[in-house]
Scaffold this motif. Sequence first.
Motif, short mmCIF file in Angstrom:
data_model
loop_
_atom_site.label_atom_id
_atom_site.label_comp_id
_atom_site.label_asym_id
_atom_site.label_seq_id
_atom_site.Cartn_x
_atom_site.Cartn_y
_atom_site.Cartn_z
N ALA A 89 -0.11 -1.38 -2.74
CA ALA A 89 -0.07 -1.86 -4.12
C ALA A 89 0.82 -0.98 -5.00
O ALA A 89 0.85 0.25 -4.85
CB ALA A 89 -1.48 -1.93 -4.69
N THR A 96 3.42 -10.42 -7.53
CA THR A 96 2.76 -10.23 -6.23
C THR A 96 1.36 -10.81 -6.22
O THR A 96 0.74 -11.02 -7.26
CB THR A 96 2.65 -8.73 -5.88
N ASP A 97 0.86 -11.03 -5.01
CA ASP A 97 -0.54 -11.30 -4.77
C ASP A 97 -1.12 -10.05 -4.13
O ASP A 97 -0.45 -9.37 -3.35
CB ASP A 97 -0.69 -12.52 -3.85
N LYS A 98 -2.38 -9.73 -4.44
CA LYS A 98 -2.96 -8.47 -3.99
C LYS A 98 -4.32 -8.69 -3.36
O LYS A 98 -5.10 -9.51 -3.82
CB LYS A 98 -3.09 -7.50 -5.18
N ASP A 110 -5.42 -1.21 -1.54
CA ASP A 110 -4.89 -2.51 -1.93
C ASP A 110 -3.49 -2.67 -1.34
O ASP A 110 -2.73 -1.69 -1.23
CB ASP A 110 -4.78 -2.63 -3.45
N GLU A 112 0.00 -5.62 -1.23
CA GLU A 112 0.58 -6.75 -1.95
C GLU A 112 1.67 -7.43 -1.14
O GLU A 112 2.32 -6.81 -0.29
CB GLU A 112 1.19 -6.27 -3.27
#
Length: 211
Positions: A89, A96-98, A110, A112
Amino acid sequence: MTLATKGPRDDRWYLNIMSPNTKGSKFAWLDPTSIYINAEAFNDLLGDLITDLSDVEFDVVAGLDAMGFVLGAALAGRRGVGFLPIRKAGKLCVNTDKVSFDNYSGRTQDMEMRLPAFAPNTRVLLVDQWIETGGTMDGAVRLVKRQKGVVAGMVAVAIEENDRTTEYRANYPCVSAVVPGSRWQKECNSQTLSSFKSYKPNAAFPQTRRQ
């Protein structure tokens, strides 16, 4: 350079030059990057993986941060497809999607993936250097599925055997340099290799090119 440790092609000889952990419990129990620095070893590793992937169809390779970038990008180049980094992350400068996941050490992290990364139904091959607990790979699977991609398979130098990785093998094509059922697999599961007893760093030194 021809290495003294090299055996028959199907012996996965290059696994003998992987480095044991010398820095303590905060780090992975071994380091495969000694394979990557040796041209003969790296090319044989890639050749074996590409051969084992011959029946697996994929449109793009996604490499997991960070060492999955090395193996994933090399495999993408060999196969003639694109490469997608899945990053820790805070590293990507686009939308982005995380997701959160538990890594091999039990820490929650995390990671991404760019958003959007691909069209629906894109077949994505997930690549990491080593799959130990399978937690990092689980996060990658969720990211791909959330963008309606298809997980085409998984690749690593080794996939240790546990409940989660058994589930992966049941649901996806899984390819590793360490072949299930081999003595290498048993040693990886116990997280110690017999090759450590005779390990020498210079076994992996690249050949120097002099003009």
